[in-house]
Design an enzyme around this catalytic site. Sequence first.
Site, short mmCIF file in Angstrom:
data_model
loop_
_atom_site.label_atom_id
_atom_site.label_comp_id
_atom_site.label_asym_id
_atom_site.label_seq_id
_atom_site.Cartn_x
_atom_site.Cartn_y
_atom_site.Cartn_z
N PHE A 126 0.87 -1.18 0.00
CA PHE A 126 0.00 0.00 0.00
C PHE A 126 0.91 1.24 0.00
O PHE A 126 1.84 1.32 0.81
CB PHE A 126 -0.88 -0.05 1.26
CG PHE A 126 -1.98 0.96 1.27
CD1 PHE A 126 -3.22 0.65 0.73
CD2 PHE A 126 -1.80 2.22 1.82
CE1 PHE A 126 -4.26 1.57 0.75
CE2 PHE A 126 -2.83 3.14 1.84
CZ PHE A 126 -4.06 2.82 1.31
N ASP A 198 2.61 -5.37 8.37
CA ASP A 198 1.41 -4.54 8.33
C ASP A 198 0.21 -5.48 8.23
O ASP A 198 0.13 -6.29 7.30
CB ASP A 198 1.48 -3.59 7.11
CG ASP A 198 0.31 -2.62 7.08
OD1 ASP A 198 -0.81 -3.04 7.45
OD2 ASP A 198 0.51 -1.48 6.67
N TYR A 221 -10.24 0.31 11.20
CA TYR A 221 -11.49 0.71 10.53
C TYR A 221 -11.88 -0.20 9.38
O TYR A 221 -12.90 0.01 8.75
CB TYR A 221 -11.43 2.17 10.07
CG TYR A 221 -10.23 2.54 9.22
CD1 TYR A 221 -10.15 2.15 7.89
CD2 TYR A 221 -9.18 3.28 9.76
CE1 TYR A 221 -9.05 2.48 7.12
CE2 TYR A 221 -8.08 3.62 8.99
CZ TYR A 221 -8.02 3.22 7.67
OH TYR A 221 -6.93 3.54 6.92
N LYS A 222 -11.04 -1.21 9.08
CA LYS A 222 -11.40 -2.14 8.00
C LYS A 222 -12.23 -3.28 8.61
O LYS A 222 -13.33 -3.04 9.08
CB LYS A 222 -10.13 -2.59 7.28
CG LYS A 222 -9.50 -1.40 6.52
CD LYS A 222 -8.16 -1.67 5.88
CE LYS A 222 -7.69 -0.41 5.16
NZ LYS A 222 -6.27 -0.41 4.85
N ARG A 370 -12.25 -5.27 -6.46
CA ARG A 370 -12.04 -5.91 -5.14
C ARG A 370 -13.38 -6.18 -4.47
O ARG A 370 -14.28 -5.33 -4.48
CB ARG A 370 -11.26 -4.98 -4.20
CG ARG A 370 -9.86 -4.67 -4.57
CD ARG A 370 -9.08 -4.12 -3.37
NE ARG A 370 -9.74 -3.00 -2.69
CZ ARG A 370 -9.26 -2.40 -1.60
NH1 ARG A 370 -8.13 -2.83 -1.06
NH2 ARG A 370 -9.89 -1.39 -1.04
C1 LIG Z 1 -5.61 0.83 4.81
C2 LIG Z 1 -4.14 0.76 4.83
C3 LIG Z 1 -3.38 1.82 5.34
C4 LIG Z 1 -4.05 3.09 5.80
O1 LIG Z 1 -3.21 3.99 6.41
P1 LIG Z 1 -3.80 5.22 7.22
O2 LIG Z 1 -2.64 5.82 7.87
O3 LIG Z 1 -4.83 4.67 8.18
O4 LIG Z 1 -4.49 6.14 6.25
C5 LIG Z 1 -2.00 1.67 5.38
N1 LIG Z 1 -1.40 0.53 4.95
C6 LIG Z 1 -2.11 -0.51 4.46
C7 LIG Z 1 -1.41 -1.74 4.01
C8 LIG Z 1 -3.50 -0.41 4.37
O5 LIG Z 1 -4.20 -1.42 3.86
#
Ligand SMILES: *Cc1c(COP(=O)(O)O)cnc(C)c1O
Length: 411
Positions: A126, A198, A221-222, A370
């Site tokens: 990400f 992560d 939040y996911k 997705r």
């Molecule tokens: C959703 C997600 C994020 C989100 O980062 P925020 O700091 O909460 O905006 C980061 N890394 C991964 C791999 C994600 O899936």
Amino acid sequence: MTISRADCAALDAADPLRHLRDEFVLPEGTVYLVGNSLGAPPKGAAAAVTRVVAEEWGGRLVGAWNADGWFDLPVSTGDRLAPLIGAGPGQVVVGDTTSIAIVKAVSAALRLRPGRRVIVSDLDNFPTDRYMVQGLAGALGGHEIRDVRGTEGLDAALAGGDVACVLLSEVDYRTGNRHDTAEVTARVQAAGALMVWDLCHSAGAYRVDVSPADFAVGCTYKYLNGGPGSPAFVYVHPRHHADAEHILTGWHGHAAPFAFEPGYRPAEGVRRFAVSTPHVLSFAALNASLDVWERADLAEVRAKSVALTSLFIDLVEELCAPYGLGLVTSRDPERRGSQVSFTHPEGYPVMRALIDRGVQGDFRAPDILRFGFAPLYIRHVDVHDAAVTLAEVLEKEHWRDERYMRRLAVT
Ligand SMILES: *Cc1c(COP(=O)(O)O)cnc(C)c1O
């Protein structure tokens, strides 16, 4: 069709988690397959936030910091979240965002490996995971980022003996594919480097086993349904509790925050990974979600996730065979999270047409559709309806409508 809608309804009636769906607010007529991006609100969330505003903030004002445990929310909530990722009490701290958590974990890893200058970063991760590491390396000076693609190139990257840490996501946000974390962690640690995972797309999708990792981060939040902007978490392996020091040395991670000393001294244990004033209202919503999670058997969550994702793959392959979809998620349930992704050359308008017909998934550039299956509230009939609707959109070419071609800001 291999499986009818009635068969799916029968599976739902026998689902041991079926009562938990009632704990969520879900709009009528929507199949919500974006719980891997923003989980649905637990019904208790609104009441929990209202109660904190009215009774704690409204009733005790600043006294609530002591009386209602606000100061300890990062560690008390961390202890509640810990079982979902296979961690124990005193190993997880909640606060800030995932991006900030990455800076904490990676900077601590770098300081534990002072003789090593390389951070391994995944080109497929990400983007914020990559951007934060790039910013950190730029600020520190003298550190080098070595790119791999997933675990491709990892052994070569580790071979020089100069890698301080490796940052990977357990589940890829685009493909939904899952690494063998135990195997990868062992390889990284055998090379003398530290492993940072992560868990954004793992936590709440199944029971994570974070225990071999040096550090882990993730958002709530996911699949964890903590609400938009809910705080992230950091896991620190106990072997590092005495020595791990990160660079965001805020007062809430200080050994004596209310002594107001001029110099920073880290708190004992994982508390030093707290930075600053917790987002108390967001913690209220997150804790309402953890109330639901405490009632969920994680083995049942996993079994249902495998059933839903396998069913979706089977139905889509059967119904949509002629229309150019390509499965990018592994067929092996062990190698995927709770998400299924397909490529389609017209992926963006296809997803917009699907959303207009009541099935919400999302699109990730360049061509990925997705679909996330949050096991606490998605049913087998939802999977069935989603596959049938997708087949209709493709067969009747609803996606050709030019309304669907224009890109919205958030895809
Ligand atoms: C959703 C997600 C994020 C989100 O980062 P925020 O700091 O909460 O905006 C980061 N890394 C991964 C791999 C994600 O899936």
